[in-house]
Each structure stands twice: as structure tokens, then as C-alpha cells.
Design an enzyme around this catalytic site. Structure first.
Site, PDB file in Angstrom:
ATOM      1  N   GLU A 333       0.850  -1.274   0.164  1.00  0.00           N
ATOM      2  CA  GLU A 333       0.068   0.118   0.017  1.00  0.00           C
ATOM      3  C   GLU A 333       0.586   1.257   0.019  1.00  0.00           C
ATOM      4  O   GLU A 333       0.280   2.344  -0.046  1.00  0.00           O
ATOM      5  CB  GLU A 333      -1.047   0.143   1.171  1.00  0.00           C
ATOM      6  CG  GLU A 333      -2.039  -0.929   1.209  1.00  0.00           C
ATOM      7  CD  GLU A 333      -1.615  -2.500   1.558  1.00  0.00           C
ATOM      8  OE1 GLU A 333      -0.366  -2.534   1.654  1.00  0.00           O
ATOM      9  OE2 GLU A 333      -2.565  -3.056   1.942  1.00  0.00           O
ATOM     10  N   LYS A 440      -0.331 -11.949  23.110  1.00  0.00           N
ATOM     11  CA  LYS A 440      -1.000 -11.349  24.251  1.00  0.00           C
ATOM     12  C   LYS A 440      -0.921 -12.459  25.478  1.00  0.00           C
ATOM     13  O   LYS A 440      -1.882 -13.350  25.241  1.00  0.00           O
ATOM     14  CB  LYS A 440      -2.351 -10.720  23.889  1.00  0.00           C
ATOM     15  CG  LYS A 440      -2.425  -9.690  22.644  1.00  0.00           C
ATOM     16  CD  LYS A 440      -3.805  -9.254  22.449  1.00  0.00           C
ATOM     17  CE  LYS A 440      -3.533  -7.986  21.283  1.00  0.00           C
ATOM     18  NZ  LYS A 440      -4.203  -8.438  20.097  1.00  0.00           N
ATOM     19  N   TRP A 445       2.170  -7.784  26.147  1.00  0.00           N
ATOM     20  CA  TRP A 445       2.251  -8.249  24.811  1.00  0.00           C
ATOM     21  C   TRP A 445       3.675  -8.576  24.753  1.00  0.00           C
ATOM     22  O   TRP A 445       4.705  -8.118  25.128  1.00  0.00           O
ATOM     23  CB  TRP A 445       2.280  -6.881  23.933  1.00  0.00           C
ATOM     24  CG  TRP A 445       0.707  -6.593  23.797  1.00  0.00           C
ATOM     25  CD1 TRP A 445      -0.257  -6.966  24.023  1.00  0.00           C
ATOM     26  CD2 TRP A 445       0.448  -5.429  22.799  1.00  0.00           C
ATOM     27  NE1 TRP A 445      -1.432  -6.385  23.613  1.00  0.00           N
ATOM     28  CE2 TRP A 445      -1.011  -5.365  22.906  1.00  0.00           C
ATOM     29  CE3 TRP A 445       1.163  -4.468  21.979  1.00  0.00           C
ATOM     30  CZ2 TRP A 445      -1.816  -4.422  21.892  1.00  0.00           C
ATOM     31  CZ3 TRP A 445       0.327  -3.530  21.216  1.00  0.00           C
ATOM     32  CH2 TRP A 445      -0.930  -3.588  21.362  1.00  0.00           C
TER      33      TRP A 445
HETATM   34  P1  ADP Z   1       2.100  -9.029   2.020  1.00  0.00           P
HETATM   35  O1  ADP Z   1       3.126  -9.726   2.591  1.00  0.00           O
HETATM   36  O2  ADP Z   1       0.676  -9.178   2.803  1.00  0.00           O
HETATM   37  O3  ADP Z   1       1.944  -9.013   0.692  1.00  0.00           O
HETATM   38  P2  ADP Z   1       3.370  -6.793   1.936  1.00  0.00           P
HETATM   39  O4  ADP Z   1       4.214  -7.306   1.263  1.00  0.00           O
HETATM   40  O5  ADP Z   1       2.634  -5.388   1.489  1.00  0.00           O
HETATM   41  O6  ADP Z   1       2.409  -7.555   2.454  1.00  0.00           O
HETATM   42  O7  ADP Z   1       4.243  -6.562   3.201  1.00  0.00           O
HETATM   43  C1  ADP Z   1       3.950  -5.285   4.251  1.00  0.00           C
HETATM   44  C2  ADP Z   1       4.294  -5.723   5.592  1.00  0.00           C
HETATM   45  O8  ADP Z   1       5.511  -6.429   5.608  1.00  0.00           O
HETATM   46  C3  ADP Z   1       4.336  -4.754   6.592  1.00  0.00           C
HETATM   47  O9  ADP Z   1       2.892  -4.530   6.982  1.00  0.00           O
HETATM   48  C4  ADP Z   1       5.135  -5.476   7.942  1.00  0.00           C
HETATM   49  O10 ADP Z   1       3.989  -6.099   8.782  1.00  0.00           O
HETATM   50  C5  ADP Z   1       6.108  -6.171   6.848  1.00  0.00           C
HETATM   51  N1  ADP Z   1       7.316  -5.455   6.736  1.00  0.00           N
HETATM   52  C6  ADP Z   1       7.665  -4.832   6.096  1.00  0.00           C
HETATM   53  N2  ADP Z   1       9.059  -4.413   6.216  1.00  0.00           N
HETATM   54  C7  ADP Z   1       9.347  -4.651   7.375  1.00  0.00           C
HETATM   55  C8  ADP Z   1      10.516  -4.663   8.283  1.00  0.00           C
HETATM   56  N3  ADP Z   1      11.596  -4.040   7.797  1.00  0.00           N
HETATM   57  N4  ADP Z   1      10.523  -5.262   9.227  1.00  0.00           N
HETATM   58  C9  ADP Z   1       9.491  -5.560   9.784  1.00  0.00           C
HETATM   59  N5  ADP Z   1       8.341  -6.071   9.153  1.00  0.00           N
HETATM   60  C10 ADP Z   1       8.284  -5.439   7.845  1.00  0.00           C
END
Ligand code: ADP
Length: 540
Positions: A333, A440, A445
Site C-alpha cells: 500500500e 497477548k 504483549w
Molecule cells: P503481504 O506480505 O501481505 O503482501 P506486503 O508485502 O505489503 O504484504 O508487506 C507489508 C508488511 O511487511 C508490513 O505491513 C510489515 O508487517 C512487514 N514488513 C515490511 N518491512 C518490514 C521490516 N523491515 N520489518 C518488519 N516488518 C516489515
């Protein structure tokens, strides 16, 4: 009364990116691994020429502005040409993730209304399985020459990319239109429900790509060679295919060769200075480098994101291999990166451990993006580095509404990310967990990311994942999964004892399960949903 600015109003369009590169950095190279093996090399000028030929070819197929064109492809030069030909013509480039379940792939191709799909030969079996269910697709174009284009049983309208563009003129007048026009479409991986489409505008991509060239983000110039391991089929390969031509950097595209050995050899042979990928890819690369006693001779910086980069891996890159780690955060997004980590000059004298801990955070916002964390009632929490809440984001390249959705997901103009984070007074953001992954327990947390980070610091641990498991007394308790490094014996007692030295006592998992591998999804993330399904009630 406010005064009008008296500047020209030129739209930010993607066609101008490739034309800029062709004119200013015409000799800068693009090197691409062909799907059938050999390396292909040419220049930005030639890439521009072929993008124009493809634009003519697509027009010849009867496509017009606003139509969607799908790709199911690796990072390679024909995919790059498609990026520009499609968006530059005012059409929508729909990058499909080949690792989606075939049913989801059918769903997204139909939802996007793709008229033509360009695919790599690797994915011919996938095309065979889905073509009959995609009635709007009038041509399936294999990103290869005729000799490497397979016939696909049951799919009549398959043609070779090279045959398609060969007869076309290399002159094409890129249309001018509003920079807010949709340029590219990418669907979320849909771990719950159907994938949701995110439509990027020309403006969003160009602004992100310009910002990405900045010294504190990708830091690109004609002196650099950048290898995006992040796929062009997900989140625009973090906009590297747009940023590299803006900066005139050499672009190295690895095709299907994503194992440690192939990546290492390509980095060395092409003088790669910057790379970008998810932590699992860097784990494989470093395993290869370590096992073979190698070092990086040209690599200076690695960009990491997609999931949390373990501190131990940061330390290895920085201290053993002298490769700078930049840890960023973004999501489908947000077009590409929204925040980026890094060390400020004041960190010069810090002990190594403090530097690693700082670099494990996801960093400051790029210009054009704002963030805040909010509590469950939506009230903004202080930037004190302690208060955890849901991360909210807004900015010029953040989604306002999903494609064809009735309702906007925004809350007071902010996009709720589903991530839990803290922000320190100096603006540095740290992802603590995803809302659905945080454990949780007894009203408190536990961050699954912190626990995983602690476990992979043990020398015998290759990968670790933690989930919250229903517990009769504490609501949830952590269960840890570990993949041992090859040739290492590690038992439960030893890892639990080790964790006691790393985290608070009540964080230590109630049990540990050793696995051969972890389930990894289409974008290189551990599929905790799969683990929950199988193990979610083992403590009940
Ligand atoms: P999906 O895996 O559902 O396709 P995206 O590829 O859009 O989603 O991934 C976004 C998510 O990945 C973020 O909302 C977050 O949870 C995680 N994310 C992205 N970069 C990082 C990071 N550097 N450290 C931790 N989590 C991350």
C-alpha cells in the site's frame, strides 16, 4: 490573497523516466539473466528503443489507454521494457505474483481485467492451468524469442515477445495525461480473503523513485550498479526499476537465479555496489559466502525490508563483510519504501552492538511520508520509543482506496497498517510486530519479532518463528519453531537457556518445535497462519 506559482505544469509521467535515461545515460548498462540461462546486456538507450517498439505492438493488439496488461515474470530486461511500454502508453501494468495460489492468480487477472499477459517460460505450466479461466486475456506473450517460447497445450493464443515487437517501429509518441493516472497495479498477497489491488499513479511512483535515489535511501548515481533481488512482480521491486534510470545507475537483473551462489557470482562479475532484498534472501547469500570463504569486493550497501532483519545478520554484514545495512519498511500500500534506517554522524563512536541495535529499527520516514502510532481508541501515542500502538501512515505514495473497492480503508486521512510500532523522539520507527502476530499473554504483549531476533543470534539457529498459542491461564503463550543450521545439534533446553539470557523471563517460549524448514510465502515471509493452523491449540 495567495499568489499563483508561475512555473510550468509538466506532469510526472513514467515515459519521461526511460526517455531521460536513454538521452542522458544512453550508454549506461542493463545486464539481465535470461530465463534460459545466459546473460544479456544492453543500454538504457536500447531499452528505450525496445520499450517504444513494444508500445507500438500493444497498440497493434488493439489496446488503449486505461487497459490492463498483466505480467508473470522474473526481474529481466523484457519485464523492464514492459514496465515502461505499458505505463508509458497510459495503460495499467498489473504485476502478478506467480507464487499466489492459481485460484488467486485467476482472481486477480480477472479482477484487473488484463487484456494481454506477458509471462516468463518458467511460468508456462502456470499459464496452462489458468488460461481457460481468464476469458478477457486475448494474447499470452512469452518473454523470449521464438526458439524459447514453449507451445502450451490447450492455449492457442501464445506468441513470442521478440516476434511480437520485431516488425514494430521504434518511434512512438508517448501520450501526455494527468500524472494522477493509474500506472501500475499490484495485489496484496491475500493471506486472509481475496487479494486487494493497489493502483499506483504515475505521480506516486515518480516521487518515490526520485526520493529513493537520495543518499540516505538507495543512494544511486552513475557510479553505482544496483541489483534488485526484490521481485518486479511485487511492490514495484521497491521502485528500483524507476530509480536506477533516473540516477543513471547500472541495473543488474538476476532473472530466476535467486540462490546464494548465482547472486554472489552476478554481484561480483557485474561490480554490483547496491542490492535490495528480503532477509531470507540475504540469509541464503551469506550462507554461501561463509561456507566458501568468500568476500564481497564491490558491494557496499544492502537494502533490506519486507520482514524484520535480525540483528545477528546485520552484524555479520557490517562487521565481517563491511557491507552497510539499510533496513527499511514499506508495504504494498506504500508503493515502495516509506521509512529507512541508517546511522547518523553522532553514531560514529558507538559500540558495535549499539549500532546493530539501532540498524535493526526500521528508521525515519522518507520525505513525502508521515507516520504516527495510535492506541486502540485511535488516540496518538507519544514519540517516546516506548509507547506501542498501531502504525498509521499517510503521504504522496500511500494508497487512498483499494482498486474497485466501495469503501476507503483510511481513518481520518491515515492508512492503518496493521503493524505495531514505536517511534522515538528522534523520529526513528521500530516495528514491534504485526497486530495479528503479537502474543497477548496475561494482559501484556510479547513481540514475536524480538523473540525471533533473539533466537537467530544463537550460532546453531538458521531460522526461527514464534506464534501465540491459546493458553487456558494466560490467554496466549509463545511457541517457537526453529530450523537448525546444517550440521548443528541443538536441543530445547539449550535454546531456552540461551533465550533466558536474552529476553525477560516471562517472554521465554513455553515450548520449542524443531522443523526442517519454515513455510515461506510468496513474498519471502514466514507464513505464521500455516503454523497457527497446525499448532494453534497445542497448549489447550
Ligand atoms: P503481504 O506480505 O501481505 O503482501 P506486503 O508485502 O505489503 O504484504 O508487506 C507489508 C508488511 O511487511 C508490513 O505491513 C510489515 O508487517 C512487514 N514488513 C515490511 N518491512 C518490514 C521490516 N523491515 N520489518 C518488519 N516488518 C516489515
Amino acid at each position: 490573497m495567495l499568489q499563483p506559482g508561475l512555473m510550468m505544469d509538466r506532469p510526472l509521467l513514467l515515459s519521461s523516466v526511460i526517455e531521460h535515461a536513454a538521452a542522458q545515460f544512453g550508454e549506461a548498462e542493463i545486464v539481465s539473466r535470461e530465463t534460459h540461462g545466459p546473460l544479456f546486456r544492453y543500454t538504457y538507450a536500447q531499452c528505450g528503443t525496445r520499450a517504444r517498439k513494444l508500445a507500438n505492438a500493444l497498440a497493434g493488439l488493439g489496446l488503449k489507454g486505461g487497459d490492463a496488461v498483466g505480467t508473470i515474470a522474473w526481474n529481466n530486461h523484457r519485464h523492464m521494457e514492459t514496465y515502461y511500454a505499458v505505463s508509458g502508453s497510459g495503460m495499467v501494468l498489473h504485476t502478478c505474483n506467480p507464487r499466489l495460489h492459481p485460484q488467486q492468480l485467476i482472481y486477480v487477472i480477472n479482477h484487473a481485467e488484463d487484456q494481454v499477459v506477458l509471462f516468463d517460460a518458467t511460468f508456462a505450466p502456470l499459464v496452462k492451468g489458468i488460461a481457460a479461466h481468464c476469458p478477457m486475456v486475448r494474447a499470452w506473450v512469452c518473454l523470449a524469442d521464438a526458439a524459447h517460447t514453449p507451445t502450451i497445450e490447450g492455449v492457442a493464443n501464445v506468441q513470442s515477445y521478440e516476434d511480437l515487437i520485431a516488425p514494430c517501429s521504434d518511434e512512438f509518441a508517448w501520450p501526455e495525461f494527468d500524472e494522477r493516472t493509474g500506472a501500475a497495479l499490484c495485489y496484496t498477497s491475500g493471506t486472509t480473503g481475496n487479494p486487494k489491488g493497489v493502483m499506483y499513479s504515475h505521480r506516486a511512483i515518480v516521487l518515490n523513485a526520485i526520493s529513493g535515489c537520495n543518499p540516505s535511501i538507495l543512494s544511486l548515481s552513475p557510479a553505482d550498479a544496483i541489483l534488485p533481488v526484490v521481485p518486479m512482480f511485487h511492490v514495484n521491486a521497491w521502485c528500483i526499476p524507476y530509480a536506477a534510470p533516473i540516477a543513471g545507475a547500472k541495473l543488474v537483473l538476476p532473472g530466476p537465479g535467486l540462490d546464494g551462489k548465482s547472486l554472489y557470482e552476478l554481484m561480483e562479475s557485474e561490480g554490483v555496489t547496491v542490492s535490495a532484498g528480503v532477509p531470507t534472501i540475504w540469509q541464503l547469500l551469506l550462507a554461501h559466502v561463509e561456507q566458501n570463504g568468500l568476500k564481497f569486493t564491490t558491494m557496499r550497501r544492502t537494502l533490506v525490508g519486507g520482514s524484520a532483519m535480525p540483528r545477528s545478520l546485520i552484524a555479520k554484514f557490517m562487521d565481517t563483510y563491511q557491507v552497510e545495512v539499510r533496513h527499511g519498511w514499506g508495504m504494498t500500500e506504500t508503493t515502495a519504501a516509506a521509512t529507512m534506517g541508517g546511522l547518523m554522524p553522532a553514531a560514529k563512536g558507538w559500540p558495535a552492538e549499539e549500532k546493530h541495535a539501532h540498524l535493526a529499527k526500521q528508521g525515519r520516514t522518507m520525505f513525502g511520508v508521515e507516520i504516527k502510532v495510535v492506541d486502540e481508541q485511535g488516540a496518538t501515542l507519544p514519540r517516546d520509543g516506548e509507547s506501542q500502538g498501531e502504525l498509521m501512515v499517510r503521504g504522496q505514495w500511500v494508497l487512498s482506496s483499494y482498486f474497485k473497492a466501495d469503501r476507503s480503508p483510511l481513518v481520518d486521512g491515515w492508512f492503518p497498517t496493521g503493524d505495531i510500532a514505536t517511534i522515538s523522539p528522534d523520529g526513528v520507527m521500530q516495528i514491534r510486530d504485526r497486530t495479528k502476530d503479537v502474543i497477548k499473554t496475561g494482559g501484556e504483549w510479547i513481540s514475536s519479532i524480538d523473540l525471533e531476533n533473539a533466537a537467530v543470534a544463537h550460532p546453531a539457529v538458521a531460522m526461527a518463528a514464534v506464534i501465540g498459542v491459546k493458553h487456558p491461564k494466560w490467554d496466549e503463550r509463545p511457541l517457537m519453531f526453529i530450523v537448525r543450521k546444517p550440521g548443528h545439534a541443538l536441543e530445547k533446553d539449550e535454546i531456552l537457556k540461551f533465550l533466558e539470557t536474552q529476553v525477560a523471563k516471562w517472554w521465554v517460549p513455553d515450548d520449542v518445535v524443531f522443523l526442517e524448514s519454515l513455510p515461506v510465502g510468496g513474498t519471502g515471509k514466514v507464513q505464521k497462519g500455516d503454523l497457527r493452523k497446525q499448532y494453534g491449540s497445542v497448549f489447550s
